[in-house]
Design a protein around this motif. Structure first.
Motif, PDB file in Angstrom:
ATOM      1  N   PRO A  36       5.338  -0.715  -9.299  1.00 56.54           N
ATOM      2  CA  PRO A  36       5.120  -1.161  -8.091  1.00 56.54           C
ATOM      3  C   PRO A  36       4.008  -1.849  -7.855  1.00 56.54           C
ATOM      4  O   PRO A  36       3.718  -2.468  -6.925  1.00 56.54           O
ATOM      5  N   GLU A  37       2.815  -1.892  -9.002  1.00 52.39           N
ATOM      6  CA  GLU A  37       1.792  -2.201  -8.730  1.00 52.39           C
ATOM      7  C   GLU A  37       1.477  -3.820  -8.294  1.00 52.39           C
ATOM      8  O   GLU A  37       0.813  -4.157  -7.492  1.00 52.39           O
ATOM      9  N   ILE A  38       2.443  -4.441  -8.933  1.00 51.58           N
ATOM     10  CA  ILE A  38       2.593  -5.889  -8.887  1.00 51.58           C
ATOM     11  C   ILE A  38       2.565  -6.476  -7.255  1.00 51.58           C
ATOM     12  O   ILE A  38       2.425  -7.555  -6.810  1.00 51.58           O
ATOM     13  N   PHE A  39       3.412  -5.272  -6.609  1.00 50.73           N
ATOM     14  CA  PHE A  39       3.845  -5.863  -5.181  1.00 50.73           C
ATOM     15  C   PHE A  39       2.479  -5.770  -4.435  1.00 50.73           C
ATOM     16  O   PHE A  39       2.735  -5.991  -3.032  1.00 50.73           O
ATOM     17  N   MET A  40       1.384  -4.936  -4.695  1.00 53.28           N
ATOM     18  CA  MET A  40       0.345  -5.134  -4.040  1.00 53.28           C
ATOM     19  C   MET A  40      -0.883  -6.102  -4.065  1.00 53.28           C
ATOM     20  O   MET A  40      -1.749  -6.308  -3.249  1.00 53.28           O
ATOM     21  N   SER A  41      -0.439  -6.898  -5.002  1.00 53.10           N
ATOM     22  CA  SER A  41      -1.399  -8.359  -5.229  1.00 53.10           C
ATOM     23  C   SER A  41      -0.677  -9.379  -4.486  1.00 53.10           C
ATOM     24  O   SER A  41       0.447  -9.550  -4.174  1.00 53.10           O
ATOM     25  N   PRO A  42      -1.631 -10.125  -3.918  1.00 51.81           N
ATOM     26  CA  PRO A  42      -1.269 -11.501  -3.165  1.00 51.81           C
ATOM     27  C   PRO A  42      -0.218 -12.343  -4.021  1.00 51.81           C
ATOM     28  O   PRO A  42      -0.455 -12.566  -5.397  1.00 51.81           O
ATOM     29  N   TRP A  43       0.498 -12.825  -3.584  1.00 56.65           N
ATOM     30  CA  TRP A  43       1.716 -13.642  -4.346  1.00 56.65           C
ATOM     31  C   TRP A  43       1.289 -15.041  -4.919  1.00 56.65           C
ATOM     32  O   TRP A  43       1.599 -15.853  -3.941  1.00 56.65           O
ATOM     33  N   GLN A  44       0.928 -15.228  -6.047  1.00 58.04           N
ATOM     34  CA  GLN A  44       0.610 -16.532  -6.309  1.00 58.04           C
ATOM     35  C   GLN A  44       1.101 -16.792  -7.816  1.00 58.04           C
ATOM     36  O   GLN A  44       0.736 -16.518  -8.775  1.00 58.04           O
ATOM     37  N   PRO A  45       2.367 -16.872  -7.811  1.00 61.77           N
ATOM     38  CA  PRO A  45       3.086 -16.831  -9.124  1.00 61.77           C
ATOM     39  C   PRO A  45       3.010 -18.227 -10.029  1.00 61.77           C
ATOM     40  O   PRO A  45       2.947 -19.098  -9.347  1.00 61.77           O
ATOM     41  N   GLU A  46       2.763 -17.789 -11.404  1.00 65.48           N
ATOM     42  CA  GLU A  46       3.083 -18.844 -12.256  1.00 65.48           C
ATOM     43  C   GLU A  46       4.483 -18.627 -12.962  1.00 65.48           C
ATOM     44  O   GLU A  46       4.718 -17.359 -13.571  1.00 65.48           O
ATOM     45  N   THR A  70      15.040 -18.267 -20.093  1.00 67.50           N
ATOM     46  CA  THR A  70      14.171 -17.101 -20.226  1.00 67.50           C
ATOM     47  C   THR A  70      13.197 -17.578 -19.062  1.00 67.50           C
ATOM     48  O   THR A  70      12.341 -18.396 -19.267  1.00 67.50           O
ATOM     49  N   VAL A  71      12.957 -16.681 -18.070  1.00 72.28           N
ATOM     50  CA  VAL A  71      12.095 -17.085 -16.878  1.00 72.28           C
ATOM     51  C   VAL A  71      10.946 -16.021 -17.085  1.00 72.28           C
ATOM     52  O   VAL A  71      11.254 -14.719 -16.974  1.00 72.28           O
ATOM     53  N   THR A  72       9.786 -16.207 -17.158  1.00 72.08           N
ATOM     54  CA  THR A  72       8.637 -15.293 -17.133  1.00 72.08           C
ATOM     55  C   THR A  72       7.843 -15.814 -15.905  1.00 72.08           C
ATOM     56  O   THR A  72       7.233 -16.940 -15.843  1.00 72.08           O
ATOM     57  N   VAL A  73       7.463 -14.858 -14.943  1.00 69.37           N
ATOM     58  CA  VAL A  73       6.665 -15.080 -13.824  1.00 69.37           C
ATOM     59  C   VAL A  73       5.649 -14.129 -14.026  1.00 69.37           C
ATOM     60  O   VAL A  73       5.622 -13.027 -14.019  1.00 69.37           O
ATOM     61  N   LYS A  74       4.176 -14.693 -13.891  1.00 71.34           N
ATOM     62  CA  LYS A  74       2.998 -13.746 -13.844  1.00 71.34           C
ATOM     63  C   LYS A  74       2.303 -13.972 -12.486  1.00 71.34           C
ATOM     64  O   LYS A  74       2.543 -15.271 -11.759  1.00 71.34           O
ATOM     65  N   ASN A  75       1.776 -13.137 -12.064  1.00 65.23           N
ATOM     66  CA  ASN A  75       0.959 -12.968 -10.844  1.00 65.23           C
ATOM     67  C   ASN A  75      -0.327 -12.145 -11.068  1.00 65.23           C
ATOM     68  O   ASN A  75      -0.366 -11.312 -11.620  1.00 65.23           O
ATOM     69  N   ASP A  76      -1.369 -13.050 -11.051  1.00 62.33           N
ATOM     70  CA  ASP A  76      -2.775 -12.536 -11.228  1.00 62.33           C
ATOM     71  C   ASP A  76      -2.985 -11.985 -12.708  1.00 62.33           C
ATOM     72  O   ASP A  76      -3.289 -10.906 -12.820  1.00 62.33           O
ATOM     73  N   GLU A  77      -2.446 -12.672 -13.550  1.00 61.45           N
ATOM     74  CA  GLU A  77      -2.580 -12.678 -15.028  1.00 61.45           C
ATOM     75  C   GLU A  77      -1.798 -11.535 -15.577  1.00 61.45           C
ATOM     76  O   GLU A  77      -1.375 -11.426 -16.903  1.00 61.45           O
TER      77      GLU A  77
END
Length: 161
Positions: A36-46, A70-77
């Motif tokens: 769930p850590e990814i939900f704590m960061s501001p959402w700026q997806p790549e 295949t979709v890969t979404v990164k947020n804050d690396e």
């Protein structure tokens, strides 16, 4: 005239035939390795997208085309999520020349499958509590032309060696 000859002759008189027999999900997976850590960061997806198609003949005039996304979404690396989907379709196709058939299976059929794949991916992403991800439309004709040009260039280079 025998029945088979008559059927072949009447098919040729009718010209090209194309129909969608079935559209289905062949395989799907969703991973969110940093929840769930990814939900704590501001959402700026790549967003990264990889596509591939595969074709199998499954009957006399029946072809299975599978569009793999295949979709890969990164947020804050960090990887927010990874979706892999194989959207399949069975198409009845007859009366086309070899080049037309290759184009139909390589560009036209994937363009029919893409909206179904896009919707399925969006549904998985939303159900995983991420913002909706509506992938941009894809010009499969342009991709097909690019692939054919690359193949021609490679065969030309191999002939020179």
């Amino acid at each position: 005239m025998a029945d088979n000859e008559q059927n072949t002759a009447s098919q040729e008189e009718q010209g090209p035939q194309f129909s969608v027999q079935r559209v289905y999900i062949k395989d799907a997976s969703f991973e969110s390795p940093n929840a769930p850590e990814i939900f704590m960061s501001p959402w700026q997806p790549e967003v990264g997208l990889e596509m591939n198609t595969q074709t199998n003949q499954v009957g006399d005039n029946a072809f299975e085309v599978v569009l793999t996304l295949t979709v890969t979404v990164k947020n804050d690396e960090k990887t927010a999520f990874l979706v892999e989907l194989q959207q399949g379709g069975i198409f009845a196709i007859s009366g086309l020349g070899e080049q037309e058939m290759h184009h139909t299976l390589g560009a036209f059929c994937p363009s029919i499958l893409f909206p179904y794949a896009r919707e399925a991916i969006d549904a998985m992403v939303v159900k995983a509590s991420f913002p909706a991800l509506m992938l941009a439309p894809v010009n499969f004709d342009a991709l097909y032309a690019q692939q054919m040009a690359q193949a021609q260039q490679q065969s030309g280079e191999e002939a020179q060696h």
